[in-house]
Design a protein around this motif. Structure first.
Motif, PDB file in Angstrom:
ATOM      1  N   GLU A   1      41.786  31.261  51.630  1.00 11.59           N
ATOM      2  CA  GLU A   1      40.578  31.672  50.929  1.00 11.59           C
ATOM      3  C   GLU A   1      40.500  31.007  49.552  1.00 11.59           C
ATOM      4  O   GLU A   1      39.452  30.519  49.132  1.00 11.59           O
ATOM      5  N   LEU A   2      41.624  30.998  48.844  1.00  8.17           N
ATOM      6  CA  LEU A   2      41.654  30.403  47.512  1.00  8.17           C
ATOM      7  C   LEU A   2      41.740  28.888  47.563  1.00  8.17           C
ATOM      8  O   LEU A   2      41.305  28.203  46.630  1.00  8.17           O
ATOM      9  N   ALA A   3      42.283  28.357  48.652  1.00  7.13           N
ATOM     10  CA  ALA A   3      42.404  26.901  48.783  1.00  7.13           C
ATOM     11  C   ALA A   3      41.085  26.247  49.155  1.00  7.13           C
ATOM     12  O   ALA A   3      40.806  25.106  48.746  1.00  7.13           O
ATOM     13  N   ALA A   4      40.238  26.928  49.933  1.00  7.83           N
ATOM     14  CA  ALA A   4      39.011  26.316  50.464  1.00  7.83           C
ATOM     15  C   ALA A   4      38.083  25.766  49.386  1.00  7.83           C
ATOM     16  O   ALA A   4      37.602  24.633  49.500  1.00  7.83           O
ATOM     17  N   PRO A   5      37.773  26.513  48.323  1.00  6.40           N
ATOM     18  CA  PRO A   5      36.847  25.945  47.326  1.00  6.40           C
ATOM     19  C   PRO A   5      37.432  24.753  46.574  1.00  6.40           C
ATOM     20  O   PRO A   5      36.677  23.886  46.107  1.00  6.40           O
ATOM     21  N   ILE A   6      38.755  24.684  46.477  1.00  5.48           N
ATOM     22  CA  ILE A   6      39.389  23.514  45.863  1.00  5.48           C
ATOM     23  C   ILE A   6      39.257  22.311  46.794  1.00  5.48           C
ATOM     24  O   ILE A   6      38.890  21.209  46.380  1.00  5.48           O
ATOM     25  N   GLU A   7      39.522  22.540  48.080  1.00  2.00           N
ATOM     26  CA  GLU A   7      39.424  21.463  49.063  1.00  2.00           C
ATOM     27  C   GLU A   7      37.997  20.937  49.183  1.00  2.00           C
ATOM     28  O   GLU A   7      37.786  19.750  49.453  1.00  2.00           O
ATOM     29  N   GLN A   8      37.020  21.807  48.963  1.00  2.00           N
ATOM     30  CA  GLN A   8      35.612  21.397  49.064  1.00  2.00           C
ATOM     31  C   GLN A   8      35.035  20.913  47.738  1.00  2.00           C
ATOM     32  O   GLN A   8      33.836  20.635  47.644  1.00  2.00           O
ATOM     33  N   GLY A   9      35.874  20.817  46.726  1.00  2.00           N
ATOM     34  CA  GLY A   9      35.438  20.290  45.445  1.00  2.00           C
ATOM     35  C   GLY A   9      34.616  21.248  44.610  1.00  2.00           C
ATOM     36  O   GLY A   9      33.964  20.843  43.644  1.00  2.00           O
ATOM     37  N   LEU A  10      34.643  22.535  44.949  1.00  2.00           N
ATOM     38  CA  LEU A  10      33.879  23.529  44.199  1.00  2.00           C
ATOM     39  C   LEU A  10      34.636  24.036  42.978  1.00  2.00           C
ATOM     40  O   LEU A  10      34.019  24.572  42.046  1.00  2.00           O
ATOM     41  N   LEU A  11      35.957  23.894  42.999  1.00  2.00           N
ATOM     42  CA  LEU A  11      36.792  24.355  41.901  1.00  2.00           C
ATOM     43  C   LEU A  11      37.895  23.340  41.653  1.00  2.00           C
ATOM     44  O   LEU A  11      38.336  22.662  42.589  1.00  2.00           O
ATOM     45  N   PRO A  12      38.399  23.245  40.432  1.00  2.00           N
ATOM     46  CA  PRO A  12      39.522  22.343  40.157  1.00  2.00           C
ATOM     47  C   PRO A  12      40.827  22.892  40.705  1.00  2.00           C
ATOM     48  O   PRO A  12      40.993  24.113  40.852  1.00  2.00           O
ATOM     49  N   ALA A  13      41.758  22.012  41.006  1.00  2.00           N
ATOM     50  CA  ALA A  13      43.043  22.422  41.565  1.00  2.00           C
ATOM     51  C   ALA A  13      43.851  23.255  40.585  1.00  2.00           C
ATOM     52  O   ALA A  13      44.705  24.053  40.999  1.00  2.00           O
ATOM     53  N   ASP A  14      43.598  23.087  39.281  1.00  2.00           N
ATOM     54  CA  ASP A  14      44.352  23.835  38.278  1.00  2.00           C
ATOM     55  C   ASP A  14      43.630  25.099  37.826  1.00  2.00           C
ATOM     56  O   ASP A  14      43.880  25.625  36.739  1.00  2.00           O
ATOM     57  N   ARG A  15      42.753  25.607  38.675  1.00  2.00           N
ATOM     58  CA  ARG A  15      42.052  26.848  38.344  1.00  2.00           C
ATOM     59  C   ARG A  15      43.063  27.962  38.062  1.00  2.00           C
ATOM     60  O   ARG A  15      44.007  28.167  38.827  1.00  2.00           O
ATOM     61  N   PRO A  16      42.883  28.707  36.979  1.00  2.00           N
ATOM     62  CA  PRO A  16      43.817  29.803  36.681  1.00  2.00           C
ATOM     63  C   PRO A  16      43.796  30.872  37.776  1.00  2.00           C
ATOM     64  O   PRO A  16      42.747  31.175  38.338  1.00  2.00           O
ATOM     65  N   LEU A  17      44.964  31.426  38.079  1.00  2.00           N
ATOM     66  CA  LEU A  17      45.079  32.536  39.025  1.00  2.00           C
ATOM     67  C   LEU A  17      45.890  33.654  38.369  1.00  2.00           C
ATOM     68  O   LEU A  17      47.076  33.828  38.650  1.00  2.00           O
ATOM     69  N   PRO A  18      45.259  34.400  37.484  1.00  2.00           N
ATOM     70  CA  PRO A  18      45.992  35.479  36.826  1.00  2.00           C
ATOM     71  C   PRO A  18      46.390  36.575  37.826  1.00  2.00           C
ATOM     72  O   PRO A  18      45.673  36.852  38.786  1.00  2.00           O
ATOM     73  N   GLU A  19      47.529  37.183  37.565  1.00  2.00           N
ATOM     74  CA  GLU A  19      48.015  38.285  38.391  1.00  2.00           C
ATOM     75  C   GLU A  19      47.506  39.619  37.843  1.00  2.00           C
ATOM     76  O   GLU A  19      47.336  39.785  36.626  1.00  2.00           O
ATOM     77  N   ILE A  20      47.311  40.570  38.733  1.00  2.00           N
ATOM     78  CA  ILE A  20      46.886  41.903  38.307  1.00  2.00           C
ATOM     79  C   ILE A  20      47.907  42.482  37.330  1.00  2.00           C
ATOM     80  O   ILE A  20      47.557  43.143  36.348  1.00  2.00           O
ATOM     81  N   GLY A  21      49.192  42.231  37.584  1.00  2.00           N
ATOM     82  CA  GLY A  21      50.223  42.712  36.676  1.00  2.00           C
ATOM     83  C   GLY A  21      50.056  42.173  35.273  1.00  2.00           C
ATOM     84  O   GLY A  21      50.361  42.870  34.287  1.00  2.00           O
ATOM     85  N   GLU A  22      49.568  40.952  35.150  1.00  2.00           N
ATOM     86  CA  GLU A  22      49.330  40.366  33.824  1.00  2.00           C
ATOM     87  C   GLU A  22      48.182  41.074  33.115  1.00  2.00           C
ATOM     88  O   GLU A  22      48.207  41.234  31.887  1.00  2.00           O
ATOM     89  N   VAL A  23      47.180  41.489  33.868  1.00  2.00           N
ATOM     90  CA  VAL A  23      46.091  42.268  33.284  1.00  2.00           C
ATOM     91  C   VAL A  23      46.618  43.616  32.808  1.00  2.00           C
ATOM     92  O   VAL A  23      46.315  44.073  31.693  1.00  2.00           O
ATOM     93  N   LEU A  24      47.431  44.268  33.639  1.00  2.00           N
ATOM     94  CA  LEU A  24      47.968  45.580  33.285  1.00  2.00           C
ATOM     95  C   LEU A  24      48.886  45.507  32.068  1.00  2.00           C
ATOM     96  O   LEU A  24      48.967  46.453  31.277  1.00  2.00           O
TER      97      LEU A  24
END
Length: 329
Positions: free
Chosen positions: A257-280
């Motif tokens: 799911e997260l790989a598809a938009p990168i593969e289709q050029g909709l998002l950069p490969a280095d898009r941030p992926l923050p963890e819920i724990g980091e928010v908490l």
């Protein structure tokens, strides 16, 4: 060793306790207090079955120690009227190393997965969100309804499911176990229209949710497709959201799911992926605006199962439930 079946697990692990345990272990994971390799998955390819093994160690003053989850996806069980996901959670005595308990894994999975979505929803959804779309009508849909009603006042709930029989079973269950009136919709788009809370719980390779279906400001919990090759959300839907995960390492390796938009050029490969724990932990601000769409992509973590397992053992011992067996005899 204590043996616990599914009913005993559910009795020992109410929704509010599951929320507490899962929120804490997500903090511990993002703080570096969990040793957890990415799960090992075996698939022979001949029958669609998958076997996953997930060991870990959780550090902390409570709900901590060594444990593992082993789960088998048996798609043929649908025709046998049996669960398609079969497994166990095993935890070990922190002092002696002896097996402390073994419990039915599907019940633990349903409870901790819904609890993680509730934690993510509490952290990311708009404070007044309460129009819920449920995509899917299985065990996860049930557990998510129970979990989300604890952290948001649900004004409206709409359900879509591909199969008629399971949808009817869900509606009957909801009438018996909740005071929430559920509306059944004819398509995912109808269920999603205007919804500010979304839970997708379908094991599918064909995405069911497009960007045009999602309301501004919506929060999405995507939990049904948790192995490579499976997707509930289209690439444009994912690209339209700020994505958060339980484990960055696991998500980068396992989420199509997260790989598809990168593969289709909709998002950069280095898009941030923050963890819920980091928010908490206050290391990431979470949602940045009322119109922002947020996505919690759930893949599940062994740490959630193991911490839950230790908490379930303590509760079961207090309640006097389960069956003891002498494992060393």
């Amino acid at each position: 060793m204590l043996l616990l079946n599914g009913d005993e697990v559910r009795k020992a692990f109410p929704v509010t306790e599951a929320y507490r345990v899962v929120a804490e272990v997500m903090r511990r994971y993002s703080a570096g207090d969990v040793v957890q390799p990415v799960r090992t998955v075996l698939g022979p390819g001949c029958d669609g079955s998958l076997f996953a093994a997930m060991p870990c160690h959780v550090t902390g003053e409570s709900d901590s120690g060594y444990g593992l989850k082993a789960v088998l996806h048996a798609p043929g069980n649908t025709n046998r009227d049996l669960p398609t996901h079969v497994g166990v959670v095993v935890v070990f005595d922190p002092e002696t190393g002896q097996p402390l308990a073994m419990m039915e894994g599907a019940a633990v999975t349903a409870l901790r997965t819904a609890a993680a979505s509730a934690v993510a929803t509490d952290a990311l959804a708009l404070p007044d969100a309460g129009d819920l779309a449920l995509i899917g009508a299985g065990t996860q849909a049930r557990s998510h309804l129970l979990a989300l009603r604890e952290i948001r006042r649900l004004r409206r709930v709409r359900l879509w499911n591909r199969g008629n029989a399971r949808a009817k079973e869900f509606l009957q269950w909801a009438r018996t176990h909740t005071d929430i009136d559920i509306e059944r919709m004819n398509s995912p788009a109808e269920a999603l229209c205007g919804a500010d809370l979304v839970c997708t719980t379908v094991d599918t390779t064909e995405p069911l949710v497009s960007a045009k279906d999602l309301a501004e400001g919506a929060h999405v919990n995507a939990v049904g497709s948790s192995v490579p090759g499976k997707r509930e959300l289209s690439a444009d839907a994912v690209a339209s959201c700020s994505a958060f995960v339980d484990s960055r390492e696991g998500a980068q390796r396992e989420s199509s799911e997260l790989a598809a938009p990168i593969e289709q050029g909709l998002l950069p490969a280095d898009r941030p992926l923050p963890e819920i724990g980091e928010v908490l932990l206050g290391r990431h601000p979470g949602r940045s605006g009322t119109s922002e769409r947020t996505l919690y992509k759930s893949l599940g973590m062994a740490a959630q199962d193991v911490a839950s397992g230790f908490a379930i053992v303590q509760s079961a011992q207090r309640l006097g439930i389960g069956t003891m067996t002498d494992f060393t005899g």
